[in-house]
Structure formats: structure tokens, C-alpha cells
Design a protein around this motif. Structure first.
Motif, PDB file in Angstrom:
ATOM      1  N   UNK A  47      67.901  47.110  43.361  1.00  0.00           N
ATOM      2  CA  UNK A  47      66.691  46.362  43.714  1.00  0.00           C
ATOM      3  C   UNK A  47      66.591  46.198  45.235  1.00  0.00           C
ATOM      4  N   UNK A  48      67.690  45.810  45.833  1.00  0.00           N
ATOM      5  CA  UNK A  48      67.696  45.603  47.291  1.00  0.00           C
ATOM      6  C   UNK A  48      67.344  46.891  48.029  1.00  0.00           C
ATOM      7  N   UNK A  49      67.904  48.007  47.567  1.00  0.00           N
ATOM      8  CA  UNK A  49      67.620  49.284  48.210  1.00  0.00           C
ATOM      9  C   UNK A  49      66.180  49.716  48.045  1.00  0.00           C
ATOM     10  N   UNK A  50      65.626  49.556  46.850  1.00  0.00           N
ATOM     11  CA  UNK A  50      64.236  49.922  46.605  1.00  0.00           C
ATOM     12  C   UNK A  50      63.273  49.104  47.458  1.00  0.00           C
ATOM     13  N   UNK A  51      63.588  47.830  47.627  1.00  0.00           N
ATOM     14  CA  UNK A  51      62.685  46.941  48.354  1.00  0.00           C
ATOM     15  C   UNK A  51      62.531  47.340  49.816  1.00  0.00           C
ATOM     16  N   UNK A  52      63.439  48.154  50.327  1.00  0.00           N
ATOM     17  CA  UNK A  52      63.370  48.562  51.721  1.00  0.00           C
ATOM     18  C   UNK A  52      62.286  49.611  51.975  1.00  0.00           C
ATOM     19  N   UNK A  53      61.862  50.324  50.906  1.00  0.00           N
ATOM     20  CA  UNK A  53      60.816  51.325  51.122  1.00  0.00           C
ATOM     21  C   UNK A  53      59.629  51.195  50.163  1.00  0.00           C
ATOM     22  N   UNK A  54      59.689  50.253  49.225  1.00  0.00           N
ATOM     23  CA  UNK A  54      58.548  50.023  48.334  1.00  0.00           C
ATOM     24  C   UNK A  54      58.118  48.572  48.451  1.00  0.00           C
ATOM     25  N   UNK A  55      56.970  48.357  49.041  1.00  0.00           N
ATOM     26  CA  UNK A  55      56.490  46.998  49.291  1.00  0.00           C
ATOM     27  C   UNK A  55      56.098  46.268  48.016  1.00  0.00           C
ATOM     28  N   UNK A  56      55.951  46.997  46.907  1.00  0.00           N
ATOM     29  CA  UNK A  56      55.619  46.349  45.634  1.00  0.00           C
ATOM     30  C   UNK A  56      56.816  45.631  45.023  1.00  0.00           C
ATOM     31  N   UNK A  57      58.027  45.948  45.502  1.00  0.00           N
ATOM     32  CA  UNK A  57      59.238  45.336  44.971  1.00  0.00           C
ATOM     33  C   UNK A  57      59.613  44.153  45.858  1.00  0.00           C
ATOM     34  N   UNK A  58      59.467  42.954  45.328  1.00  0.00           N
ATOM     35  CA  UNK A  58      59.790  41.769  46.131  1.00  0.00           C
ATOM     36  C   UNK A  58      60.205  40.622  45.216  1.00  0.00           C
TER      37      UNK A  58
END
Length: 225
Positions: A47-58
């Protein structure tokens, strides 16, 4: 950096697939708790890694993206009580939101895979995606083609262009899809590699543009309900 060992997950699920019953599960509850803790730690890092390049993940928690191991057997002919896989689905507002996202499926005695896309959209959401394809099909097609290493899943597609959609449109074949999932198989060696998290994130990053487009379609469709 979260510490985890997916070997514990693999070993537990492998044994569970051979002993899918409550007495065995109860006797190996410690092994399950160890595997679950490792999978949750991996999920947190994912989750932490995805949030760095996908703004929909927060602001997602592990519980928002993972599933219980207990099967619902009330209406199933298969009465085995436990799932023999673990999965994590990271999407805008969590696994039950209906938005496109990123899924990792680990099943030692089945198929292991990484999936990006929109799973089982509502009729409203599906209509919105098809309208996007009708208006901007070339862009949609280009985004799909940029997801190297993934294959679009046609296994559940309609045999014909659905009623109300023009078969002569340039990208009309996409209208046949009832869901938009990009799939990449995973091997045991990949999953147990020390670099698996980095690999999964780099592969998922390729699919972020199409996921974000799909999510704009979902949001637009819901705004017009």
C-alpha cells in the motif's frame, strides 16, 4: 521498512490445501498467525509503495485491502472451511468500493497472479467505461498496450457486441468485455524473491494510467445517477 517473510505464507497455504479441515487448522493456529502477520506486513508495504505513484491510493489500512481466510459455505457445494489463498486488493476507498485497483493473489496449489483493473463493475460503471471507449478509443487502446507483461483478460467477454453499441466503431471489440482486468502470472520463485515487492510495484506502476482512467469513468458514472 516493514519486515515480512512470504515463505511463511507459502508454506502455510501449501499445507492448508492438503489439510483443509478445522481440526488441522486449530492445531496449526500459531503457523497461521505467523503467516497472517507476514502477509499483513507485506500488504502494508505494498500500500505504501503504491501510494507513491497513484494518487487514488490514500489513507488505506491493511483491513481495507485484505480478506478473511474463512469461506462462506452456506450456499456452496464445496464445504471446505478455509480459503487456500491470500490476496490483497488495493483500490480507491478500499476493496469494496467498486473502483479499479491492484490485486496480488498467492495460492501455492493454484494460480498465483498480479491483476490490475476493474473487477465486476456495476451496469452503470460498465456503461461509463464503454462510453469512454466510444469517444476516446485510441487513447484507451494505447494505455492498455503500454502495460507490458500484462494480458487483458477476455475469458469472461461477451461473444458479440452488446446491444446499443456500434460494431463499426474502431475499438468496438472492447465493448464485449464485462470487466477490465490486466493479468500477469506469478511464479513461486518471483513471490519468494527478496525483490518481489519492488518488482510488483514496478509492474503495477505500468498499469496506473489505465486504472486512473477507469476510476474517472466510475466516478463520472456515479455522479450522473
Amino acid at each position: 521498512m516493514q519486515q515480512y517473510n512470504l515463505q511463511h505464507v507459502w508454506d502455510f497455504l501449501s499445507e492448508l490445501s492438503k489439510n483443509n479441515n478445522k481440526p488441522w487448522f486449530d492445531a496449526h493456529k500459531d503457523q497461521y498467525q505467523e503467516a497472517l502477520a507476514d502477509f499483513r506486513s507485506f500488504t502494508e508495504a505494498f500500500i505504501e509503495g503504491l501510494s507513491k505513484f497513484d494518487s487514488d491510493i490514500a489513507d488505506l489500512r491493511v483491513a481495507d485491502c485484505t480478506y478473511r481466510i474463512y469461506r462462506d459455505i452456506r450456499f456452496s457445494h464445496d464445504k471446505t472451511p478455509y480459503k487456500t489463498h491470500m490476496g490483497v486488493y488495493v483500490s480507491h476507498q478500499g476493496k469494496k468500493s467498486g473502483y479499479a485497483g491492484y490485486y496480488i493473489h498467492i495460492e501455492p496449489c493454484g494460480e498465483c497472479m498480479m491483476v490490475s483493473g476493474l473487477y465486476m463493475p456495476t451496469p452503470t460503471d460498465l456503461k461509463s467505461v464503454r462510453e469512454e471507449i466510444m469517444l476516446n478509443g485510441e487513447n484507451f487502446d494505447n494505455l492498455i498496450k503500454k502495460c507490458k507483461g500484462f494480458e487483458l483478460d477476455w475469458s469472461n467477454a461477451l461473444k458479440r457486441i452488446p446491444n446499443g453499441w456500434n460494431a463499426d466503431d474502431s475499438f468496438s471489440e472492447y465493448y464485449r468485455l464485462k470487466e477490465y482486468n490486466l493479468i500477469q502470472p506469478l511464479s513461486k520463485e518471483q513471490i519468494l524473491s527478496k525483490d518481489f515487492l519492488e518488482f510488483a510495484l514496478s509492474e503495477c506502476k505500468k498499469t496506473t494510467p489505465i486504472n486512473q482512467l477507469l476510476n474517472r469513468c466510475v466516478s463520472y458514472g456515479r455522479e450522473n445517477l
